[in-house]
Enzyme design. Sequence first.
Site, PDB file in Angstrom:
ATOM      1  N   CYS A   8       2.792   2.686   5.872  1.00 33.56           N
ATOM      2  CA  CYS A   8       3.998   3.477   6.128  1.00 33.56           C
ATOM      3  C   CYS A   8       4.595   3.850   4.778  1.00 33.56           C
ATOM      4  O   CYS A   8       3.942   3.730   3.747  1.00 33.56           O
ATOM      5  CB  CYS A   8       4.985   2.743   7.032  1.00 33.56           C
ATOM      6  SG  CYS A   8       5.785   1.309   6.325  1.00 33.56           S
ATOM      7  N   ARG A  14       7.794  -0.852   9.382  1.00 34.32           N
ATOM      8  CA  ARG A  14       6.769  -0.537  10.372  1.00 34.32           C
ATOM      9  C   ARG A  14       5.408  -1.143  10.051  1.00 34.32           C
ATOM     10  O   ARG A  14       4.791  -1.781  10.910  1.00 34.32           O
ATOM     11  CB  ARG A  14       6.641   0.979  10.532  1.00 34.32           C
ATOM     12  CG  ARG A  14       7.905   1.612  11.087  1.00 34.32           C
ATOM     13  CD  ARG A  14       7.827   3.113  11.119  1.00 34.32           C
ATOM     14  NE  ARG A  14       7.795   3.652   9.759  1.00 34.32           N
ATOM     15  CZ  ARG A  14       7.571   4.928   9.472  1.00 34.32           C
ATOM     16  NH1 ARG A  14       7.358   5.797  10.436  1.00 34.32           N
ATOM     17  NH2 ARG A  14       7.569   5.347   8.225  1.00 34.32           N
ATOM     18  N   ASP A 122      11.225   5.970  12.573  1.00 34.27           N
ATOM     19  CA  ASP A 122      11.856   5.104  11.584  1.00 34.27           C
ATOM     20  C   ASP A 122      12.887   4.251  12.315  1.00 34.27           C
ATOM     21  O   ASP A 122      13.841   4.786  12.889  1.00 34.27           O
ATOM     22  CB  ASP A 122      12.533   5.965  10.515  1.00 34.27           C
ATOM     23  CG  ASP A 122      13.081   5.163   9.367  1.00 34.27           C
ATOM     24  OD1 ASP A 122      13.352   3.949   9.550  1.00 34.27           O
ATOM     25  OD2 ASP A 122      13.259   5.731   8.285  1.00 34.27           O
TER      26      ASP A 122
END
Length: 152
Positions: A8, A14, A122
């Site tokens: 990411c 993440r 996000d």
Amino acid sequence: MTKILMVCLGNICRSPLAEGILRDKLSSEDFTIDSAGTGDYHIGDLPDQRSINVAKKYGVDITNQRGRQFSVADFDVFDLIYVMDNSNFKNVVKLARNENDIAKVKLILNEVYPNQNYDVPDPYNDSAQGFENVFKMLDEATDVIQQKITKN
């Protein structure tokens, strides 16, 4: 041994979750799983505390992970490179040296929703619930990844 990298932007929310979830599912000596960020942010940092907390809630420990930046050498080390969104995909592919490198790069949610080009959102945009939602998406995607790679 199959080597898998989750990527990411900053490698603190993440991708550490994806790494931890998949590692938990593939607790075998046949797999190596790591994560990285496309940016040079958070190198050496722990995952975001909210990612740690949501992972812990589901029995996944990501507290030993540290942020690092993706590099061209990762194409040589890893067999599969799963990216969280289209901008990560573009950033990783831009570093690819050839078609073989590019073939390793995949959007993680395409495993669940083929050819839909979905991004893992996000989690910072939706407070604590955002981290919970991201965990669930990554859990679903890693179920499919686990099934595919253990079948081979």
